[in-house]
Scaffold this motif. Structure first.
Motif, PDB file in Angstrom:
ATOM      1  N   GLY A 198      -3.737  -9.369 -11.141  1.00 25.83           N
ATOM      2  CA  GLY A 198      -3.442  -7.834 -10.812  1.00 25.83           C
ATOM      3  C   GLY A 198      -3.338  -7.478  -9.276  1.00 25.83           C
ATOM      4  N   LYS A 199      -3.023  -6.275  -8.991  1.00 27.92           N
ATOM      5  CA  LYS A 199      -2.824  -6.014  -7.444  1.00 27.92           C
ATOM      6  C   LYS A 199      -3.551  -4.570  -7.229  1.00 27.92           C
ATOM      7  CE  LYS A 199       1.616  -8.232  -7.112  1.00 27.92           C
ATOM      8  NZ  LYS A 199       3.244  -7.800  -6.845  1.00 27.92           N
ATOM      9  N   ARG A 200      -4.113  -4.653  -6.063  1.00 25.37           N
ATOM     10  CA  ARG A 200      -4.873  -3.102  -5.635  1.00 25.37           C
ATOM     11  C   ARG A 200      -4.598  -2.957  -4.244  1.00 25.37           C
ATOM     12  NH1 ARG A 200     -11.158  -3.949  -4.952  1.00 25.37           N
ATOM     13  NH2 ARG A 200     -11.047  -5.959  -3.604  1.00 25.37           N
ATOM     14  N   LEU A 201      -4.403  -1.557  -3.903  1.00 29.70           N
ATOM     15  CA  LEU A 201      -4.294  -1.130  -2.547  1.00 29.70           C
ATOM     16  C   LEU A 201      -5.577  -0.731  -1.904  1.00 29.70           C
ATOM     17  CD1 LEU A 201      -2.077  -0.609  -0.473  1.00 29.70           C
ATOM     18  CD2 LEU A 201      -2.243   1.786  -1.175  1.00 29.70           C
ATOM     19  N   VAL A 202      -5.813  -1.407  -0.918  1.00 25.42           N
ATOM     20  CA  VAL A 202      -7.327  -1.143  -0.222  1.00 25.42           C
ATOM     21  C   VAL A 202      -7.058  -0.769   1.375  1.00 25.42           C
ATOM     22  CG1 VAL A 202      -8.328  -2.490  -1.786  1.00 25.42           C
ATOM     23  CG2 VAL A 202      -7.655  -3.441   0.506  1.00 25.42           C
ATOM     24  N   LEU A 203      -7.844  -0.087   1.728  1.00 28.85           N
ATOM     25  CA  LEU A 203      -8.030   0.298   3.079  1.00 28.85           C
ATOM     26  C   LEU A 203      -8.928  -0.674   4.050  1.00 28.85           C
ATOM     27  CD1 LEU A 203      -6.942   2.244   5.643  1.00 28.85           C
ATOM     28  CD2 LEU A 203      -8.793   3.709   4.827  1.00 28.85           C
ATOM     29  N   LYS A 204      -8.686  -1.330   5.112  1.00 36.30           N
ATOM     30  CA  LYS A 204      -9.513  -2.049   5.863  1.00 36.30           C
ATOM     31  C   LYS A 204      -9.527  -1.686   7.157  1.00 36.30           C
ATOM     32  CE  LYS A 204      -9.798  -6.165   2.670  1.00 36.30           C
ATOM     33  NZ  LYS A 204      -9.764  -7.516   2.656  1.00 36.30           N
ATOM     34  N   ASP A 205     -10.635  -1.960   7.957  1.00 36.12           N
ATOM     35  CA  ASP A 205     -10.682  -2.027   9.200  1.00 36.12           C
ATOM     36  C   ASP A 205     -10.031  -3.009   9.996  1.00 36.12           C
ATOM     37  OD1 ASP A 205     -12.731  -3.712   9.109  1.00 36.12           O
ATOM     38  OD2 ASP A 205     -14.391  -2.584   9.649  1.00 36.12           O
ATOM     39  N   ARG A 206     -10.095  -3.187  11.465  1.00 37.65           N
ATOM     40  CA  ARG A 206      -9.395  -4.249  12.365  1.00 37.65           C
ATOM     41  C   ARG A 206     -10.011  -5.240  11.952  1.00 37.65           C
ATOM     42  NH1 ARG A 206     -11.939  -4.871  17.145  1.00 37.65           N
ATOM     43  NH2 ARG A 206     -13.688  -3.352  17.666  1.00 37.65           N
ATOM     44  N   LYS A 207     -11.413  -5.472  11.726  1.00 33.28           N
ATOM     45  CA  LYS A 207     -12.047  -6.529  11.537  1.00 33.28           C
ATOM     46  C   LYS A 207     -12.001  -7.168   9.848  1.00 33.28           C
ATOM     47  CE  LYS A 207     -15.625  -6.064  15.073  1.00 33.28           C
ATOM     48  NZ  LYS A 207     -17.099  -5.982  15.133  1.00 33.28           N
ATOM     49  N   ASP A 208     -11.347  -6.515   8.984  1.00 28.64           N
ATOM     50  CA  ASP A 208     -10.593  -6.769   7.718  1.00 28.64           C
ATOM     51  C   ASP A 208     -11.789  -6.780   6.784  1.00 28.64           C
ATOM     52  OD1 ASP A 208      -8.424  -7.933   6.320  1.00 28.64           O
ATOM     53  OD2 ASP A 208      -9.660  -9.502   5.802  1.00 28.64           O
ATOM     54  N   ARG A 209     -12.686  -5.606   7.264  1.00 29.78           N
ATOM     55  CA  ARG A 209     -13.618  -5.086   6.146  1.00 29.78           C
ATOM     56  C   ARG A 209     -13.377  -3.976   5.417  1.00 29.78           C
ATOM     57  NH1 ARG A 209     -18.342  -4.794  10.742  1.00 29.78           N
ATOM     58  NH2 ARG A 209     -16.665  -3.429  11.451  1.00 29.78           N
ATOM     59  N   LEU A 210     -13.641  -4.084   4.250  1.00 25.06           N
ATOM     60  CA  LEU A 210     -12.990  -3.194   3.269  1.00 25.06           C
ATOM     61  C   LEU A 210     -13.921  -1.705   3.523  1.00 25.06           C
ATOM     62  CD1 LEU A 210     -11.516  -2.400   0.566  1.00 25.06           C
ATOM     63  CD2 LEU A 210     -13.670  -2.936  -0.678  1.00 25.06           C
ATOM     64  N   VAL A 211     -12.713  -0.628   3.824  1.00 30.90           N
ATOM     65  CA  VAL A 211     -13.329   0.698   3.925  1.00 30.90           C
ATOM     66  C   VAL A 211     -13.171   1.458   2.723  1.00 30.90           C
ATOM     67  CG1 VAL A 211     -12.684   2.837   5.232  1.00 30.90           C
ATOM     68  CG2 VAL A 211     -12.551   0.619   6.256  1.00 30.90           C
ATOM     69  N   LYS A 212     -12.127   1.160   2.053  1.00 32.14           N
ATOM     70  CA  LYS A 212     -11.970   2.312   0.695  1.00 32.14           C
ATOM     71  C   LYS A 212     -11.058   1.413  -0.174  1.00 32.14           C
ATOM     72  CE  LYS A 212     -10.842   6.990  -0.763  1.00 32.14           C
ATOM     73  NZ  LYS A 212     -10.337   8.115  -0.371  1.00 32.14           N
ATOM     74  N   ASP A 213     -11.075   1.651  -1.511  1.00 24.99           N
ATOM     75  CA  ASP A 213     -10.592   1.061  -2.530  1.00 24.99           C
ATOM     76  C   ASP A 213      -9.501   2.266  -2.862  1.00 24.99           C
ATOM     77  OD1 ASP A 213      -9.173  -0.093  -4.803  1.00 24.99           O
ATOM     78  OD2 ASP A 213     -10.937  -1.137  -5.382  1.00 24.99           O
ATOM     79  N   LEU A 214      -8.150   1.902  -2.577  1.00 25.99           N
ATOM     80  CA  LEU A 214      -7.194   3.398  -2.783  1.00 25.99           C
ATOM     81  C   LEU A 214      -6.875   3.472  -4.085  1.00 25.99           C
ATOM     82  CD1 LEU A 214      -5.261   2.969   0.647  1.00 25.99           C
ATOM     83  CD2 LEU A 214      -7.376   4.550  -0.065  1.00 25.99           C
ATOM     84  N   ARG A 215      -6.222   2.737  -4.763  1.00 24.60           N
ATOM     85  CA  ARG A 215      -5.536   2.681  -5.961  1.00 24.60           C
ATOM     86  C   ARG A 215      -5.356   1.466  -6.523  1.00 24.60           C
ATOM     87  NH1 ARG A 215       0.101   2.618  -6.048  1.00 24.60           N
ATOM     88  NH2 ARG A 215       1.204   2.473  -3.826  1.00 24.60           N
ATOM     89  N   LEU A 216      -5.172   1.316  -7.769  1.00 24.89           N
ATOM     90  CA  LEU A 216      -4.688   0.147  -8.647  1.00 24.89           C
ATOM     91  C   LEU A 216      -3.452   0.195  -8.560  1.00 24.89           C
ATOM     92  CD1 LEU A 216      -5.643  -2.227 -10.388  1.00 24.89           C
ATOM     93  CD2 LEU A 216      -5.757  -0.843 -12.358  1.00 24.89           C
ATOM     94  N   ILE A 217      -2.669  -1.106  -8.266  1.00 23.45           N
ATOM     95  CA  ILE A 217      -1.353  -1.083  -8.421  1.00 23.45           C
ATOM     96  C   ILE A 217      -0.806  -1.600  -9.720  1.00 23.45           C
ATOM     97  CG2 ILE A 217       0.986  -2.198  -7.718  1.00 23.45           C
ATOM     98  CD1 ILE A 217      -0.436  -2.201  -4.926  1.00 23.45           C
ATOM     99  N   GLU A 218      -1.649  -2.720 -10.201  1.00 18.76           N
ATOM    100  CA  GLU A 218      -1.204  -3.448 -11.457  1.00 18.76           C
ATOM    101  C   GLU A 218      -2.579  -4.105 -11.901  1.00 18.76           C
ATOM    102  OE1 GLU A 218       1.693  -6.929 -13.164  1.00 18.76           O
ATOM    103  OE2 GLU A 218       1.970  -6.211 -11.150  1.00 18.76           O
ATOM    104  N   GLU A 219      -2.939  -3.838 -13.106  1.00 15.37           N
ATOM    105  CA  GLU A 219      -4.055  -4.296 -13.859  1.00 15.37           C
ATOM    106  C   GLU A 219      -3.815  -5.821 -14.025  1.00 15.37           C
ATOM    107  OE1 GLU A 219      -5.203  -2.374 -17.229  1.00 15.37           O
ATOM    108  OE2 GLU A 219      -5.760  -0.547 -16.345  1.00 15.37           O
ATOM    109  N   ALA A 220      -4.876  -6.516 -13.947  1.00 15.40           N
ATOM    110  CA  ALA A 220      -4.956  -7.922 -14.151  1.00 15.40           C
ATOM    111  C   ALA A 220      -5.035  -8.075 -15.654  1.00 15.40           C
ATOM    112  CB  ALA A 220      -6.217  -8.591 -13.541  1.00 15.40           C
ATOM    113  N   LYS A 221      -4.280  -9.129 -16.076  1.00 15.63           N
ATOM    114  CA  LYS A 221      -4.245  -9.248 -17.536  1.00 15.63           C
ATOM    115  C   LYS A 221      -4.984 -10.624 -17.936  1.00 15.63           C
ATOM    116  CE  LYS A 221       0.349  -7.094 -17.985  1.00 15.63           C
ATOM    117  NZ  LYS A 221       1.845  -7.519 -18.478  1.00 15.63           N
ATOM    118  N   PRO A 222      -6.145 -10.471 -18.382  1.00 18.97           N
ATOM    119  CA  PRO A 222      -7.050 -11.713 -18.736  1.00 18.97           C
ATOM    120  C   PRO A 222      -6.119 -12.673 -19.807  1.00 18.97           C
ATOM    121  CG  PRO A 222      -7.705 -10.029 -20.089  1.00 18.97           C
ATOM    122  CD  PRO A 222      -6.712  -9.527 -19.196  1.00 18.97           C
TER     123      PRO A 222
END
Length: 574
Positions: A198-222
């Motif tokens: 799947g895919k998700r949109l996330v917000l990260k800082d300049r050190k590539d650390r996760l700031v916020k999980d914004l939204r799900l783009i596409e769910e992973a299909k097991p």
């Protein structure tokens, strides 16, 4: 009235200079304002979308969501392959601290030497990515991440675990470091088991650390779950007994295949040597092959019942037909001698199988059409890919009957000059167990019974079954395959191994192919022990006892009711 000091400028003289300065300052201020307004228009109107995209590219990320790989289970739902969550640690070498204390803390948390860590960091110094450790347990990985060292990151993944270990290793197979099928059914059904990330949109800082999980783009299909036909209880027994026999006889290896005589499902498939898929540090390439499917061999005397079915299908032979095997040997094509263990004299068709008479089988074959036995072998699936979908499954070798000599026709009848896999041999024997219909082998559990292909009449199959039952009676060559309380049918085989230098004089393969119970066949089992080096090497002495131990326990586990055995008389050991 005051007097103007001498030398001082008049008001009229000062006015032009003051007015010019004022205008100049106003111009400068207005120009600055114009530039500021222009820049604001440029940033917020003309280039707003471009700049927003550039900003997002530095803060927004589209991250992949790993798909959970499907589970592989046996027919009863017992897990054979499962995926467990792990964490992969990686680093940006250009962001890692140079401080020795921090480096030492990182090395200790990773369980490596500081010098080794520094060497790796130096090797990737010009890059922005390097693995620190793949597939760590979440607890161990968190201890590293809790150090909060710059440039150290974690990624959640899955790792494959095989609860049954070496018992099902060659059948189930393994995945590689990226969780992609590499061997066995893991490879054969990789696309089905893997699923879609799947895919998700996330917000990260300049050190590539996760700031916020914004939204799900596409769910992973097991991935899909795969249910095999094997019964893990039978598989454990088969592997244990096979391994014990290989060790007892100091053999090179062994193979066992057990099929359901009613639908063709493979209930057990064991190979020795094997390997532990959960610990590959001492992986032996020899153990990777599923020999029951990929390896072929000359089967020897276990082919005699199948060849005899071709003879019984003609009007020349019946079960009571007498064949004279005297004087116990025969010479063909002026240079080949075929012989028996001793001179058995006149034998019925059943007697030929009972004493495993090469002379008797050869004399039967030479009275048939040139292609009669070849046609029967072909109908039984020999010389053809079994069609299980297993990677590398062998088709074996069944030479076309073109211009065959008498010796070639004779040797084919007693199992030389062709090559089969243990799986092919087991499938061929289902025709005898299943009223004349051969069942294709299935490694997966079937939702409905497979349609068998009729290759012989029900009458011929029944006659062969009774003939093979004699071989397992006390005093006969296959007596060690007997299972108390059940009627057993089977055939022994002892074949010389062949290499590029020809047939070996002291290297054999020991075989037993059997059906149980005769009253209502439920399972077909083939046992092959490769090159036993002890004093015993005959199929009836080496492979038959393995058959008895495995099949006896299997019949009880499958709740097959015992039946009354009737003595068929004593016979010589072959």
């Amino acid at each position: 009235m005051s007097q103007r000091r001498k030398g001082s400028p008049t008001r009229s003289e000062m006015a032009p200079l003051g007015s010019g300065r004022y205008r100049f300052m106003v111009f400068i201020v207005m120009a600055a304002l114009a530039l500021l307004v222009g820049r604001i228009v440029d940033l917020h109107v003309l280039n707003r979308l471009f700049l927003q995209d550039q900003g997002d590219a530095r803060t927004l990320r589209v991250e992949a969501i790993d798909a959970h790989r499907g589970m592989i289970t046996d027919r009863n739902g017992d897990p054979l392959a499962i995926s467990t969550p792990v964490v992969t640690l990686w680093a940006n070498p250009q962001q890692l601290p140079d401080d020795r204390i921090q480096r030492l803390m990182l090395a200790k948390a990773l369980g490596v030497e500081l010098d080794a860590l520094n060497e790796r960091i130096e090797l990737y110094a010009e890059h922005e990515f390097m693995y620190l450790e793949r597939r760590m347990t979440p607890v161990a990985a968190q201890q590293v991440l809790d150090l909060h060292l710059p440039g150290v990151y974690g990624k959640h993944e899955y790792k494959r675990y095989y609860p049954s270990g070496e018992v099902t290793a060659q059948l189930v197979g393994i995945t590689n470091i990226d969780d992609q099928g590499q061997e066995g059914l893991e490879l054969a059904y990789n696309s089905y088991l893997a699923g879609d990330p799947g895919k998700r949109l996330v917000l990260k800082d300049r050190k590539d650390r996760l700031v916020k999980d914004l939204r799900l783009i596409e769910e992973a299909k097991p991935g899909g779950d795969l249910t095999l036909a094997i019964d893990l209880r039978l598989q454990y027994m088969a592997y244990r007994e096979l391994k014990a026999a290989v060790n007892e006889h100091n053999a090179d290896g062994g193979t066992l295949v057990m099929m359901d005589a009613r639908n063709g499902e493979v209930l057990a498939m064991a190979n020795v040597p094997s390997y532990n898929p959960n610990n590959r540090s001492e992986l032996d390439a020899e153990g990777l092959r599923n020999q029951a499917v990929t390896d072929v061999f000359e089967p020897g005397s276990v082919m005699k019942p199948l060849a005899m079915s071709a003879a019984l299908a003609t009007d020349k032979f019946a079960p009571e037909t007498i064949v004279d095997t005297s004087p116990g040997y025969m010479r063909l094509d002026g240079k080949y001698t075929i012989s028996d263990f001793r001179n058995y004299g006149k034998l019925t068709m059943g007697g030929i199988l009972l004493h495993s008479s090469n002379v008797g089988m050869s004399r039967v074959a030479l009275q048939l059409d040139n292609d009669a036995i070849w046609n029967r072998y072909h109908e039984l699936g020999l010389g053809q890919v079994p069609g299980t979908g297993f990677p590398g499954e062998a088709s074996g070798s069944l030479p076309v009957p073109y211009n065959w000599s008498e010796s070639k026709r004779a040797t084919m009848a007693y199992g030389y000059g062709l090559a089969v896999s243990a799986l092919q041999l087991a499938s061929a024997y289902t025709a005898i167990a299943n009223d004349g219909k051969r069942l294709p082998a299935s490694l997966l559990e079937l939702s409905e019974p497979a349609d068998g292909k009729r290759v012989m009449s029900e009458r011929i199959a029944d006659n062969l079954l009774l003939m093979l039952e004699q071989i397992v009676q006390p005093g006969a060559g296959g007596s060690r395959a007997a299972v108390p309380g059940y009627r057993i049918a089977g055939k022994t085989g002892t074949v010389r191994k062949v290499t590029s230098e020809g047939y070996q004089t002291s290297a054999y393969r020991s075989l037993f192919a059997g059906i149980a119970p005769v009253s209502d066949p439920r399972i077909v089992t083939v046992v092959m022990i490769d090159h036993p080096k002890g004093q015993e090497y005959y199929g009836g002495l080496v492979s038959a006892p393995v058959f008895a131990r495995v099949v006896g326990k299997a019949l009880r586990l499958l709740d097959v009711l015992p039946d009354k055995q009737e003595a068929m008389g004593d016979a010589d050991k072959s």
